[in-house]
Write a protein that holds these residues in place. Sequence first.
Motif, PDB file in Angstrom:
ATOM      1  N   GLY A 211       0.828  -1.212   0.000  1.00 30.06           N
ATOM      2  CA  GLY A 211       0.000   0.000   0.000  1.00 30.06           C
ATOM      3  C   GLY A 211       0.857   1.255   0.000  1.00 30.06           C
ATOM      4  O   GLY A 211       2.042   1.235  -0.359  1.00 30.06           O
ATOM      5  N   THR A 212       0.273   2.335   0.435  1.00 30.39           N
ATOM      6  CA  THR A 212       0.959   3.635   0.418  1.00 30.39           C
ATOM      7  C   THR A 212       1.456   4.052   1.795  1.00 30.39           C
ATOM      8  O   THR A 212       2.057   5.114   1.928  1.00 30.39           O
ATOM      9  CB  THR A 212      -0.007   4.715  -0.102  1.00 30.39           C
ATOM     10  OG1 THR A 212      -1.160   4.774   0.749  1.00 30.39           O
ATOM     11  CG2 THR A 212      -0.430   4.416  -1.535  1.00 30.39           C
ATOM     12  N   GLN A 213       1.235   3.228   2.818  1.00 30.81           N
ATOM     13  CA  GLN A 213       1.618   3.602   4.175  1.00 30.81           C
ATOM     14  C   GLN A 213       3.128   3.668   4.327  1.00 30.81           C
ATOM     15  O   GLN A 213       3.851   2.768   3.904  1.00 30.81           O
ATOM     16  CB  GLN A 213       1.050   2.593   5.174  1.00 30.81           C
ATOM     17  CG  GLN A 213       1.412   2.893   6.619  1.00 30.81           C
ATOM     18  CD  GLN A 213       0.933   1.804   7.571  1.00 30.81           C
ATOM     19  OE1 GLN A 213       0.458   0.761   7.121  1.00 30.81           O
ATOM     20  NE2 GLN A 213       1.044   2.043   8.857  1.00 30.81           N
ATOM     21  N   GLN A 214       3.599   4.766   4.919  1.00 36.33           N
ATOM     22  CA  GLN A 214       5.018   4.932   5.209  1.00 36.33           C
ATOM     23  C   GLN A 214       5.172   5.204   6.699  1.00 36.33           C
ATOM     24  O   GLN A 214       4.415   5.986   7.275  1.00 36.33           O
ATOM     25  CB  GLN A 214       5.635   6.070   4.400  1.00 36.33           C
ATOM     26  CG  GLN A 214       5.680   5.792   2.900  1.00 36.33           C
ATOM     27  CD  GLN A 214       6.418   6.875   2.131  1.00 36.33           C
ATOM     28  OE1 GLN A 214       6.669   7.956   2.666  1.00 36.33           O
ATOM     29  NE2 GLN A 214       6.769   6.588   0.894  1.00 36.33           N
TER      30      GLN A 214
END
Length: 353
Positions: A211-214
Amino acid sequence: MSTTNSFPFQERELSENEVLQLLSKLADVTDELARVIVGQREVVQQLLVAMLAGGHCLLEGAPGLAKTLMVSSLAKTLELDYKRIQFTPDLMPSDIIGTEILETDHDSGERFFKFKQGPVFTHILLADEINRTPPKTQAALLEAMQERTISYAGNIHPLPKPFFVLATQNPVEQSGTYALPEAQLDRFLMFVRVGYPSAEEEIEILARTTGTQQVTLNEVLHTQDILTLQGLVRQVDISGELLTYISELTRNTRPDSTSNQSVKDFVRWGAGPRAGQALVLCAKANALLNERFAVTLDDIQKVAHGVLRHRILLNFQAQAQNMDTDGVIDSLLKNTPLPNSPLASNASSRSAG
C-alpha cells in the motif's frame, strides 16, 4: 526492586526511577520496531539481548524474511551511527576497514599517506549477506569484533563505543555462499535463526507492504543510555549455583568430557570457555530486559540456543542422521542436572515491578 539498591555507572549512581525509565525505553524500542516488522518478536528480543550484553549478532534465514530491514529499523530507533556493507564475492578487506591514500601538503608540497577510514568505523555495522564473500574478506572483521580496533600500517585505530556488528546470512546450503570460519563464528555473541511468518502475519505483511503507508521510526535510546544499560547488565546478580550450571552445560558440549550420548554421537568439537562467558552475559541481559536484577534458570535456557548453536561443530554421523545443533542443545538442556537454588526457579526474584 528495592529502593535501597542503586546501580553505579562510571562516577555516579542511578536512582531507581532512572533505572526504570531506561528499562521502559527498551519496551519502547520493541514497540517502535513492531510498527515496521510484523511478528519476529523473539528475534527482536534476542537482538536486544546481544546489544545489552555488548556483543555481536548473526541472523540467518531465507531471503525475504526482513533480516536487513530488522537491523536497519533497529538502528533508526537508536541515536547511533549506522553503516551498511553489502558483502559480495569481489569485496576486498580494504572496502571494510579502509586504506591509505596519498595526499600532498599544499604549503610545503610534501607528499604523505593518510589513513582513510572504512565503513567499519561506526556504532552499528550491518554486514549484509556476510557469507557471500570469501573468508579472506570475512576475516577483515576479526580484530574489529574482538578488540574493537583496526590495525593498519603499524597504527591502531580505535572504533567508536558502543560498536556492534549485526550480520545477516543466507543458509549455507544455498548457492554462492561461503561458510564462516569457526573463529569468525565464535566472535558472534549470538546466532539467531529467523523463521517464516505465520499465516496471519504473512497476510499482514502483504497488506502493509503493498500500500501507500510509510512509517517514520522515532529515536528512543541515546548513546549514553545504551552504555549505561550495558553497565547495568554486568551488575545483575547471578548465583554460584547458576554459574556452576552454566559451566557444566558448556563442558557437556565437549565429546571428551561429557556423559551426554547425543554429544558423544554427533559432536566433533564442543564450545569453548567463551561460550560460558556469553551465556552469563546474555542471561544477565535477558533478566534486565524483563526488569529483573537477578538471573534465573529460565534466563539461561532462553538464550542457550542462540549462544551455543554456532559454537558446536557436528560430525558426519550427525549429517547422515539429520541431527542439527539445536537438537543437541535440546538434549543438553534436558539432561544437564538442574541447580538447587531458589534463584534457579524464582522468575520473579527482585522484580522491578
